[in-house]
Design an enzyme around this catalytic site. Structure first.
Site, PDB file in Angstrom:
ATOM      1  N   ASP A 118       0.851  -1.190   0.000  1.00 18.80           N
ATOM      2  CA  ASP A 118       0.000   0.000   0.000  1.00 18.80           C
ATOM      3  C   ASP A 118       0.889   1.244   0.000  1.00 18.80           C
ATOM      4  O   ASP A 118       1.725   1.410   0.887  1.00 18.80           O
ATOM      5  CB  ASP A 118      -0.891  -0.008   1.246  1.00 18.80           C
ATOM      6  CG  ASP A 118      -1.994   1.042   1.211  1.00 18.80           C
ATOM      7  OD1 ASP A 118      -1.796   2.098   0.573  1.00 18.80           O
ATOM      8  OD2 ASP A 118      -3.054   0.805   1.817  1.00 18.80           O
ATOM      9  N   THR A 192       3.599 -10.851  -9.341  1.00 22.54           N
ATOM     10  CA  THR A 192       2.454 -11.011  -8.456  1.00 22.54           C
ATOM     11  C   THR A 192       1.190 -11.001  -9.315  1.00 22.54           C
ATOM     12  O   THR A 192       1.232 -10.693 -10.512  1.00 22.54           O
ATOM     13  CB  THR A 192       2.367  -9.865  -7.434  1.00 22.54           C
ATOM     14  OG1 THR A 192       1.982  -8.662  -8.109  1.00 22.54           O
ATOM     15  CG2 THR A 192       3.710  -9.653  -6.729  1.00 22.54           C
TER      16      THR A 192
END
Length: 212
Positions: A118, A192
């Protein structure tokens, strides 16, 4: 991004203590005993649904890997994969990346991965960014002296903040990639879930590889 609650997540976690640790505090120095054999140990802080860490474990059977996630639903997705794959070199932790020194002994970890954390874009939240100096303190404490920190993001502002933060901390860069997927120096990148989707749309990925 917080995932929607899944009623199957906690029962799955509770059913597989052989793969996942829910209360990791107090296990400093004991993680190698959770694997079939001792190997260099690598930690991913914030593993999402686990594409990166499971593929890393498959690609590097000579290394041990730990996926750490604060969200029970996310770690349950990884656990579901691990129950199927039964990888002997992969363990999971349901825990907080801010508490690493409670989980690991000094010098216990060979490397740390930070993948698409984040960015906390508001300035007042910069202390929550996983490349802020207090987090760097923790990585340095749990890693071996020659341990490597690998950081990937699609957020240019977060990348620039991290570059300055690590530099001010006195870290040394092994790689600074401004466009990872087009960088000829990189040939073994494992993506990812988010990275795969974002780059497929032409998005740019940034990467830093550094050591203390």
């Amino acid at each position: 991004m917080r995932l929607r609650n899944k009623p199957w997540a906690m029962p799955l976690i509770q059913a597989h203590p052989e793969f996942i640790t829910v209360r990791p505090a107090g296990l400093q120095g004991q993680w190698q005993a959770k694997f079939d054999q001792a190997r260099p140990l690598f930690l991913e802080v914030g593993s999402g649904k686990g594409k990166f860490i499971t593929e890393m474990a498959q690609a590097h059977p000579d290394q041990n890997f730990i996926a750490l996630e604060i969200q029970d639903v996310a770690i349950a997705y990884i656990l579901r994969k691990q129950v199927e794959l039964q990888l002997p070199n992969l363990q999971l932790i349901l825990g907080d990346g801010a508490d690493l020194t409670d989980y690991f002994a000094p010098g216990e970890v060979d490397g740390v991965f930070l993948n698409f954390s984040d960015p906390w874009p508001k300035t007042r939240h910069e202390k929550r960014r996983l490349t802020y100096k207090t987090f760097l303190d923790q990585y340095k404490a749990i890693m071996k002296p020659d341990g490597v920190l690998q950081f990937k993001t699609d957020n240019q502002g977060f990348f620039e903040f991290s570059l300055v933060s690590m530099n001010n901390y006195g870290m040394h860069y092994e790689l600074v990639a401004l466009d990872l997927h087009r960088d000829p120096r990189v040939s073994d990148n494992i993506e990812t879930e988010y990275e795969h989707k974002f780059s497929a749309k032409g998005g740019r990925i940034y990467e830093l590889v550094a050591h203390f």
